[in-house]
Design an enzyme around this catalytic site. Structure first.
Site, short mmCIF file in Angstrom:
data_model
loop_
_atom_site.label_atom_id
_atom_site.label_comp_id
_atom_site.label_asym_id
_atom_site.label_seq_id
_atom_site.Cartn_x
_atom_site.Cartn_y
_atom_site.Cartn_z
N ASN A 296 -1.83 0.81 8.29
CA ASN A 296 -0.91 0.89 9.43
C ASN A 296 -0.29 2.28 9.54
O ASN A 296 -0.01 2.75 10.63
CB ASN A 296 0.12 -0.25 9.39
CG ASN A 296 1.24 -0.02 8.41
OD1 ASN A 296 2.21 0.66 8.72
ND2 ASN A 296 1.12 -0.57 7.20
N GLU B 228 -5.70 -10.62 4.31
CA GLU B 228 -4.94 -11.63 5.06
C GLU B 228 -5.90 -12.59 5.77
O GLU B 228 -5.70 -13.81 5.76
CB GLU B 228 -4.02 -10.97 6.10
CG GLU B 228 -3.25 -12.00 6.92
CD GLU B 228 -2.51 -11.40 8.11
OE1 GLU B 228 -2.05 -10.25 8.04
OE2 GLU B 228 -2.37 -12.12 9.13
N HIS C 237 0.47 -10.26 2.26
CA HIS C 237 -0.55 -10.79 3.16
C HIS C 237 -1.27 -12.02 2.61
O HIS C 237 -2.24 -12.48 3.20
CB HIS C 237 -1.50 -9.71 3.68
CG HIS C 237 -2.00 -8.77 2.68
ND1 HIS C 237 -2.00 -7.41 2.87
CD2 HIS C 237 -2.51 -8.98 1.48
CE1 HIS C 237 -2.49 -6.83 1.81
NE2 HIS C 237 -2.81 -7.76 0.96
N SER D 197 4.99 -0.07 4.91
CA SER D 197 5.10 -0.17 3.45
C SER D 197 5.74 1.08 2.85
O SER D 197 5.60 1.34 1.66
CB SER D 197 3.70 -0.39 2.86
OG SER D 197 2.79 0.51 3.43
N CYS E 176 2.56 -10.47 14.79
CA CYS E 176 3.91 -10.05 14.41
C CYS E 176 4.19 -8.75 15.14
O CYS E 176 3.36 -7.83 15.13
CB CYS E 176 3.93 -9.84 12.91
SG CYS E 176 5.27 -8.82 12.36
N HIS F 266 -10.36 -8.12 5.79
CA HIS F 266 -8.96 -7.93 5.39
C HIS F 266 -8.50 -9.12 4.53
O HIS F 266 -8.79 -10.27 4.86
CB HIS F 266 -8.09 -7.81 6.64
CG HIS F 266 -6.71 -7.31 6.34
ND1 HIS F 266 -5.75 -8.12 5.80
CD2 HIS F 266 -6.14 -6.10 6.48
CE1 HIS F 266 -4.64 -7.43 5.63
NE2 HIS F 266 -4.85 -6.18 6.04
N HIS G 50 0.83 -1.20 0.00
CA HIS G 50 0.00 0.00 0.00
C HIS G 50 0.87 1.25 0.00
O HIS G 50 0.87 2.02 0.94
CB HIS G 50 -0.96 -0.01 1.19
CG HIS G 50 -2.07 -0.98 1.00
ND1 HIS G 50 -2.63 -1.69 2.01
CD2 HIS G 50 -2.73 -1.36 -0.13
CE1 HIS G 50 -3.58 -2.47 1.53
NE2 HIS G 50 -3.65 -2.29 0.23
#
Ligand code: F3S
Length: 292
Positions: free
Chosen positions: A230, A131, A78, A272, A200, A129, A46
């Site tokens: 994020n 992921e 992801h 990212s 994570c 999402h 992203h």
């Protein structure tokens, strides 16, 4: 802002391990597969600047699997669903570069293994999402569910006569506190509870450092794509400690008026955001300071 402006860059700013790996794989693809069309399924990360740079090198984003034929496809960090992976494997002449982050891959394997062994699988995460969509696809549909709060734990887990067998895991970017709370709420079940901590720490490490930096800087810059969840989260957290916190995509977004009376600027960046965008921002800030 004076000539002696102090700039502090967060140690955790920028690419996480999984994103770095995915971008490296995408960057190397044109040399490894010359003269072949190279596609990423969705944006590789992203960050619009990185996506543009890759496009200039012939690595093009597609959202439609129907556009894929002989050539190369790169799966982003992801991951994708098991069904989609199976469809890709059936496309003749298509080489698949799997850039799924190894931490996400591990979570997918846990869902598959525990499902096979007959456990009910609970995934803590955002249902929409990608992921999470990938994770669910590795489980038995009737025995795999996504929850966002402890309140969504089905009552029957606590009431059923037959001992429950539950496997708990989380989307890699979920907060540890939420995982702990849900694991705690599941403890009274009759039966077996297997907890796999698949979170994570790249995300929480970034968030703690931003909070700490925002507490001791006069102004904060958070660099990253406007579409990066994020990065937006880092900006929101930074604002809670420092009202002069700004989210920028590139150095071009900097406004001199933000730095009036500022002696110390803290910088962080989403997972990212490439290093060159951070460097470019530092250089632009130094120029602004030297002119003041
Ligand atoms: Fe992987 Fe963690 Fe980044 S799961 S993609 S290293 S945020």
């Amino acid at each position: 802002m004076g000539k002696n402006l102090t700039i502090i860059i967060a140690e955790t700013a920028g690419f996480c391990f999984g994103v770095k790996r995915a971008v490296n794989l995408a960057n190397r693809a044109p040399e490894r597969y010359p003269d072949q069309p190279i596609r990423t399924l969705g944006p590789i990360i992203h960050n619009p600047q990185v996506v543009e740079q890759l496009a200039a090198r012939g690595v093009i984003k597609t959202d439609d699997i129907a556009e894929l034929g002989p050539g190369v496809v790169i799966i982003r960090s992801h991951g994708i669903t098991r069904q989609l992976a199976a469809r890709l494997e059936k496309i003749p002449g298509l080489t698949i570069i799997n850039a799924t982050c190894p931490f996400v891959r591990r979570a997918q394997e846990i869902v598959a293994k525990m499902s096979e062994r007959g456990y009910e699988v609970i995934i803590i995460g955002e249902p929409d999402h990608p992921e999470v969509a990938g994770l669910i696809s590795y489980g038995e549909p009737e025995r795999t569910r996504v929850i966002t709060t402890a309140k969504e734990i089905p009552e029957r887990f606590f009431q059923q006569k037959k001992p429950a067998r539950i496997a708990l895991l989380a989307q890699t970017t979920q907060p540890q506190e939420l995982y702990n709370e849900i694991a705690g709420a599941l403890l009274p079940i009759k039966g077996e509870l297997r907890c796999f901590n698949t979170i994570c720490t790249a995300t929480s490490d970034r968030q703690s450092e931003v909070l700490e930096l925002a507490g001791r800087c006069d102004c904060m810059l958070i660099i990253g794509g406007r579409n990066s969840a994020n990065t937006n989260r880092l900006h929101q957290l930074s604002l809670t400690r420092q009202p002069r916190s700004y989210h920028i995509e590139t150095a071009r977004d900097l406004r001199p008026e933000w730095f009036a009376g500022v002696d110390t600027v803290g910088i962080s960046a989403g997972a990212s955001t490439p290093q060159w965008l951070i460097d470019e921002t530092v250089t632009a800030l130094q120029k602004l300071a030297s002119r003041s």
